[in-house]
Design a protein around this motif. Sequence first.
Motif, PDB file in Angstrom:
ATOM      1  N   ARG A  51       0.857  -1.184   0.000  1.00 57.89           N
ATOM      2  CA  ARG A  51       0.000   0.000   0.000  1.00 57.89           C
ATOM      3  C   ARG A  51       0.895   1.237   0.000  1.00 57.89           C
ATOM      4  N   GLU A  52       0.607   2.173  -0.913  1.00 59.38           N
ATOM      5  CA  GLU A  52       1.402   3.407  -0.966  1.00 59.38           C
ATOM      6  C   GLU A  52       1.244   4.153   0.353  1.00 59.38           C
ATOM      7  N   SER A  53       2.329   4.817   0.806  1.00 56.63           N
ATOM      8  CA  SER A  53       2.342   5.401   2.143  1.00 56.63           C
ATOM      9  C   SER A  53       1.272   6.485   2.324  1.00 56.63           C
ATOM     10  N   SER A  54       1.103   7.365   1.379  1.00 52.49           N
ATOM     11  CA  SER A  54       0.127   8.440   1.546  1.00 52.49           C
ATOM     12  C   SER A  54      -0.398   8.840   0.172  1.00 52.49           C
ATOM     13  N   SER A  55      -1.681   9.133   0.117  1.00 56.98           N
ATOM     14  CA  SER A  55      -2.230   9.510  -1.174  1.00 56.98           C
ATOM     15  C   SER A  55      -2.130  11.019  -1.409  1.00 56.98           C
ATOM     16  N   LEU A  56      -1.746  11.753  -0.379  1.00 55.18           N
ATOM     17  CA  LEU A  56      -1.602  13.205  -0.530  1.00 55.18           C
ATOM     18  C   LEU A  56      -0.249  13.654   0.029  1.00 55.18           C
ATOM     19  N   LYS A  64       6.249   5.516  -9.390  1.00 51.51           N
ATOM     20  CA  LYS A  64       5.307   4.742  -8.577  1.00 51.51           C
ATOM     21  C   LYS A  64       5.916   3.390  -8.219  1.00 51.51           C
ATOM     22  N   ALA A  65       5.769   3.028  -6.955  1.00 51.33           N
ATOM     23  CA  ALA A  65       6.431   1.805  -6.481  1.00 51.33           C
ATOM     24  C   ALA A  65       5.953   0.573  -7.250  1.00 51.33           C
ATOM     25  N   HIS A  66       4.624   0.424  -7.415  1.00 53.70           N
ATOM     26  CA  HIS A  66       4.157  -0.821  -8.049  1.00 53.70           C
ATOM     27  C   HIS A  66       4.497  -0.865  -9.540  1.00 53.70           C
ATOM     28  N   TYR A  67       4.601   0.308 -10.167  1.00 51.53           N
ATOM     29  CA  TYR A  67       5.015   0.316 -11.582  1.00 51.53           C
ATOM     30  C   TYR A  67       6.494  -0.068 -11.691  1.00 51.53           C
ATOM     31  N   PRO A  77       6.278  18.034  -1.435  1.00 48.49           N
ATOM     32  CA  PRO A  77       5.320  17.895  -2.544  1.00 48.49           C
ATOM     33  C   PRO A  77       5.952  17.408  -3.846  1.00 48.49           C
ATOM     34  N   VAL A  78       7.175  17.867  -4.127  1.00 49.96           N
ATOM     35  CA  VAL A  78       7.812  17.490  -5.399  1.00 49.96           C
ATOM     36  C   VAL A  78       8.137  15.995  -5.376  1.00 49.96           C
ATOM     37  N   PHE A  79       8.677  15.538  -4.259  1.00 50.85           N
ATOM     38  CA  PHE A  79       8.989  14.109  -4.113  1.00 50.85           C
ATOM     39  C   PHE A  79       7.702  13.289  -4.205  1.00 50.85           C
ATOM     40  N   TRP A  80       6.641  13.801  -3.562  1.00 50.47           N
ATOM     41  CA  TRP A  80       5.348  13.096  -3.594  1.00 50.47           C
ATOM     42  C   TRP A  80       4.865  12.929  -5.038  1.00 50.47           C
ATOM     43  N   ARG A  81       4.905  14.015  -5.791  1.00 49.41           N
ATOM     44  CA  ARG A  81       4.396  13.924  -7.172  1.00 49.41           C
ATOM     45  C   ARG A  81       5.256  12.972  -8.001  1.00 49.41           C
ATOM     46  N   GLU A  82       6.565  13.075  -7.822  1.00 42.73           N
ATOM     47  CA  GLU A  82       7.469  12.220  -8.609  1.00 42.73           C
ATOM     48  C   GLU A  82       7.269  10.739  -8.302  1.00 42.73           C
ATOM     49  N   THR A  83       6.917  10.429  -7.042  1.00 45.83           N
ATOM     50  CA  THR A  83       6.816   9.010  -6.672  1.00 45.83           C
ATOM     51  C   THR A  83       5.380   8.493  -6.671  1.00 45.83           C
ATOM     52  N   GLN A  84       4.414   9.381  -6.718  1.00 41.43           N
ATOM     53  CA  GLN A  84       3.019   8.918  -6.678  1.00 41.43           C
ATOM     54  C   GLN A  84       2.295   9.098  -8.003  1.00 41.43           C
TER      55      GLN A  84
END
Lengths: 317, 597
Positions: free
Chosen positions: B317-322, B340-343, B327-334
């Motif tokens: 499960r991804e750590s956080s959806s928001l 994206k981890a599962h990709y 924010p930049v790291f969040w967008r790059e990894t989510q």
Amino acid sequence: MSDSASEPPLVVVSDLHVRYGKTDAVRKLSFTIGRGEIFGFIGPNGAGKTSTIKVLATLLKPSLGTATVGGVDVAQHPEIVRRKIGYMPDFFGVYEDLTASEYLHFFAAAYHIPTGQRPGLIRDVLALTDLTEKHDAPVDGLSRGMKQRLSLARVLLHDPELLLLDEPASGLDPRARIEMRELLKELQSMGKTIIVSSHILHELAQFCSHIGIIEAGRMVANGSLRDIYRALSLRRIIHLQLANSSPELLTAMRALPEVAEVEEQPDRLAVQLHEDQSTPEDFLAALHTLGARVRMFQPDAMDMETAFMKLTEGKVA
Amino acid sequence: MPDAVRRFAASTVVRLSMPLLWKELAEGAARPRTYVLRVVYAMALYGLFAFALPRLTDSRYYRGGPSFPSSTELLGFGSWIFERLQSFQLWGIILFQPALMCGRITQEKERDSLVLLFLTELRPWEIVLQKYIGGLVPMLSFLFLSLPLAGVAYALGGLESATIVDVALGLVLTVLQVGALALLFSAWCRTTVAALISTYFWGALLYFIPPILGRIMFVLLGGSISHFRSAPWQEDERWKLLNPTDGISLARGLNGSLWLYLLPSIGTILLCLGLTRWFLVRRAFVPPSNFLPRLFSRIDRWMKGVNRLAGGLVLYRESSSLPVTEPVFWRETQRRVLGKAHYLVRLLCAIEVPTVLLLMALLMVFGDGYETGGMLAFATAVLVGLAVLTLSTTASNSLVSERVGQTLDVLLTTPVSAREIVRQKERALRRLEWVLVVPLLTVFSAHAFFLTSSDAGQPFPRDWIPYLVCWVLTLVIYLPMITWLSLWIGLRVRTRFQGILITLSVLIFWMVALPFTIVMTAGRLGFNPEDSIWALLASPLSVPFLNEAGELQRIAHNSNEPDMIWQIILINSALYAGIAFLIRFCLFREADRCLRR
């Protein structure tokens, strides 16, 4: 230019000079903007409007001169200034792989807004910009007007004192332009100070308290609309329909000192007033005095286009 | 003269004026880049020629005597020189022609000006041909640069005029073929970057896959593995007919009809141009879309369907959806496909599973024979190449995409500093680095295992420990270094195309051209190549390459200093760790200045 003598102006630009290589985009530009004012920045393409706004947005360093926001120098302390300003560029600047809500959460995090406050805040700005229903819509699928409103919602997240809006209505359809105008009026009523650049001159005239006309990097006129019209001896046109129109009444009207000219049109009269000598309200009172029975009285918005054409020569920096 | 004839003549004259070609040439002539490229190409060509001459006589080269042979010693070597010129030009065409051609139509799409061309009297065929000719001119001008050198080679003797004609014909046909392929992808793709990558990918398939398939077919049809490398070339090489230069060689070798042997390559040119015409209008208004996200979202849908059978099993499960703080790291990894981890796990499986299967097949088929070592080295080269390509293009694109998407200015007016934006982007790229490390370590471990069990074909024993340590250190140091370098280049460029092209050019120059130049210079100055081993450290690729080829062990073995291998590995690692941190320091120091214009 501040209306309130006791309160220092929010924005002070003095002798600002911006140079790109050998081109001087802005030359010795100086102006001040008081708190709560809406400052309309007008000029032809390449006049230096965007460069000036970018200096205030901390995106460009001035080559010479200074610019301060709330007394803080934009070049010396950009990190402090960034908390005071909200910048909306003339393009969308939105991440198309996010939803509207995620986009706002992204910038709420960028502005270090506490996580507990974010949901409520985002709900408020979406409501203000009338995008509540688009909360979970992908940004990619929003119309141009909606993207522009989303940008405005983003600008409001951290409750900035100064909004820098570069061509906010550019490329919008008439309905979206009207909505944007109404939104800006609402922000004005909330006490925000706004710098807005636009090419749609008559729209600026409807809500700007002050105007700066810039050409080839230099300010050619700066002040309230009334000041500019007076300085240029411009005339205001009033469209009239009289129930008891007669040659005698027209002669009496032409004899009024504030009337420059009366033109008889098929269904109305077009009266040109000397703006510096009278107001439309005074002229209406004078008509009643002359015994005129007024069926229609429609003053034109101030003639910004004439002022613009009179002040500028089409030069670019 | 009848009116109809006059009108036809007038319209023909107008059509022959080729306004689009004129515009293409005028634009090219106005760009300083045209002249810079031409000068760089000429310098490389003439530099290679000057450096190559001393190698003509091997005895002189190793003796360390006067380095430049006299003109009488060079007599008869014209053919040798001409072959090098041909190879250089051939690689020049393969590397440069896609970059020169693939933007011809995509740039019109990116500027929304293709529709304006459709509204003119120009017919689609005229647009295709004028664009094609416009894209051929720069590369043909590069070919003309070698004319004086060809003249020198001819004057030295040993070169037949028929060979010159054959080589010229082969090179021109290669320019036409690679150009037609690049123009086809320019018509097919929405962006110049996609067209460039597609051209290199499909071009590699066109040139390399048929010969490989040919060898496999040869083995399957009864050819033994022992004849794998020494198969009669008449049997083996006809799969190369799609390559014009090979087609000419085959025709000459077999005394066959030249045009018959050139038919496949000429056919591909005409086919590519026909398809370009076909796609020009049909794909003129395709919306920008990315193949990878579409593929992954299809797999997502399929996986969800399959997962219903498993009762909605959640493995990760991804750590956080928001976003919370970065924010930049969040967008790059989510939200980004390669974040994206599962990709990334899927990407890892897509690389790792075939790698493992291939390695198992290799060890089962070839055992501990000499071929296994060669195939492992080949697998290493392919994986390292893919890893460098993926990482450098993703990293350089990471910052450029903010500029291109016009989000950079907005981001820079927030309290997040430019330095912080770069830091978060760099942190997000570490996930991709891990995905690339796993299959590489698998291949290196397999090779190390192979070294423990075999010394086939080796004149000296090879130890698996320094081999593996060298590669592990290389991965630990080089992958972040490539990320930082690519991000640093990404800071300075304006478009994705520029970013990818400059990053790859810098890496190719640093890794390949620089050691080559150093070795050539050392030879030119009369040094023995083994004396210049330390000079090879100027390229990050040298020590890993020598390690893979077993040369490090050989050098240590020959010098009777067993510790020398460790010295070389440690010095190389320390040097490149230092350079990597220097690049990182420059990256963060210049982030504010470069991103804020």
